[in-house]
Write an enzyme that holds these catalytic residues in place. Structure first.
Site: not given
Length: 382
Positions: A79, A81, A111, A143-144, A168, A355
């Site tokens: 992903h 984003d 990520d 995705e997030e 990932e 994150h």
């Protein structure tokens, strides 16, 4: 080997392009610049590139880049984003990739924008003219938050690959299963009134107390019924996350909302869980004469499991030298698997760095990750 200078340059360009995915519209941004840059790089390697705007979100798109023809082959997916960021908590600009202590720091470095330059490095180290089966690179949007990009791919279909790797951050350890996730809100509507006389109203907070008890009993029953030894937390979980209700201590509460998540094991069905939740809460509403509504905060993600004996799991274990395990976080894996591809989650970096401020990818994992992808490409496409 991997060209560290080129890898750093490419990741620096990707990190510099904001692509935040957020349920708060003021923080949400497009990913088009990221997928367009990736498309340019892959086109230079002879890939046919297609940008697919998301339904109802033309400012966001998936990239599907393919070299080679016919059935079989390998998909490398990730992903584009990132989550939002707290700029004041970073030691540097989140969009300015910074090398420090053999780590590359930047928003999305692990990520998971850092996966794509690894893919490019792996491809450049192979003779792509000798492909016997196609290789496809997929870069998704959102995705997030909603996983709208992966959902769009699953609806579109058309992939004939045998296997898919989702890059990932797993510290190069193959992940063959993870729990699903449902995030739900249950709303109780009673009737407000003066607190001096309970007969003047119907207290939604008191009804929610009964709802919470029913949810806790439901959790207890699920955990008695379902267990999977492949997970660190071997049972499904149901977390009561936040609650809001009422507006003043001298008023009977008229409305109350509880938000919770439920993480199901492989083999459990989210649609059945929704039905069971509704069936359990209806008697509470009838007994207390309140309205109870249940709504999804976002579309569910199914649980995922790739059988331990499948060809892709065995290949990933052989090439990585590590046994496949489970993950505590959800991914796009069930959507790619639904297209008929064996699927494993495997990539550089650690989810422990995701994150949060000062996210980084360790330089030490770049060469092993590149070598691992070359082995998988050669295995499935040469």
């Amino acid at each position: 080997m991997v060209d560290i200078k080129r890898y750093t340059q490419e990741l620096s360009q990707l990190v510099a392009l904001p692509s935040v995915s957020c349920a708060t519209p003021s923080l949400d941004t497009s990913n088009r610049a990221v997928v367009e840059l990736l498309a340019n790089w892959l086109a230079d390697l002879g890939f046919a590139c297609e940008l697919q705007p998301l339904p109802d979100q033309p400012h966001k798109a998936n990239l599907i880049a393919t070299r080679g023809h016919g059935p079989g082959g390998l998909v490398l997916a990730g992903h584009t984003d990132t989550v939002p960021y707290d700029a004041h908590s970073w030691q540097q600009d989140p969009f300015d990739l910074t090398l420090r202590d053999d780590r590359l720091y930047g928003l999305g470095a692990t990520d998971m924008k850092g996966f794509f330059p690894v893919v490019l490095a792996a491809l450049r180290g192979l003779d792509l003219n000798k492909l016997q089966a196609p290789i496809t690179v997929i870069a998704t949007a959102d995705e997030e938050t909603s996983m709208a990009g992966a959902r769009a791919l699953a609806l579109r279909g058309g992939f004939q690959a045998r296997a898919a790797i989702i890059g990932e951050p797993t510290a190069l350890k193959p992940i063959r299963m993870h729990k699903g996730i449902m995030m739900e809100a249950v709303h109780v509507r009673g009737h407000s009134g003066h607190s001096s006389d309970p007969a003047l109203g119907n207290n939604a907070l008191e009804a929610m107390h009964q709802v919470m008890g029913e949810l806790i009993r439901f959790r207890r029953e699920l955990q008695a019924q379902f267990s999977h030894p492949g997970f660190t937390v071997q049972v499904p979980t149901l977390n009561l996350g936040c609650i809001h209700g009422g507006d003043n201590p001298n008023r009977i509460c008229g409305d109350c909302e509880l938000q919770f998540d439920l993480r199901a094991l492989p083999g459990m069905n989210n649609d059945e869980l929704h039905a069971q939740l509704g069936a359990r809460l209806r008697p509470v509403a009838e007994a207390l004469n309140v309205d109870i509504t249940l709504r999804a905060l976002f579309d569910d993600v199914p649980a995922f499991e790739q059988p331990a004996g499948s060809a892709l799991v065995r290949a990933c274990e052989s090439f990585s030298g590590q046994q496949a395990v489970s993950a505590a976080f959800a991914t796009e894996a069930p959507f790619l698997q639904s297209l008929g591809m064996e699927t494993v989650v495997l990539g550089p970096g650690s989810i422990d760095q995701a994150h949060q401020p000062n996210e980084f990818i360790p330089m030490a994992q770049l060469a092993p990750a590149t070598h691992l992808l070359r082995q998988l490409i050669a295995h499935y496409c040469h």
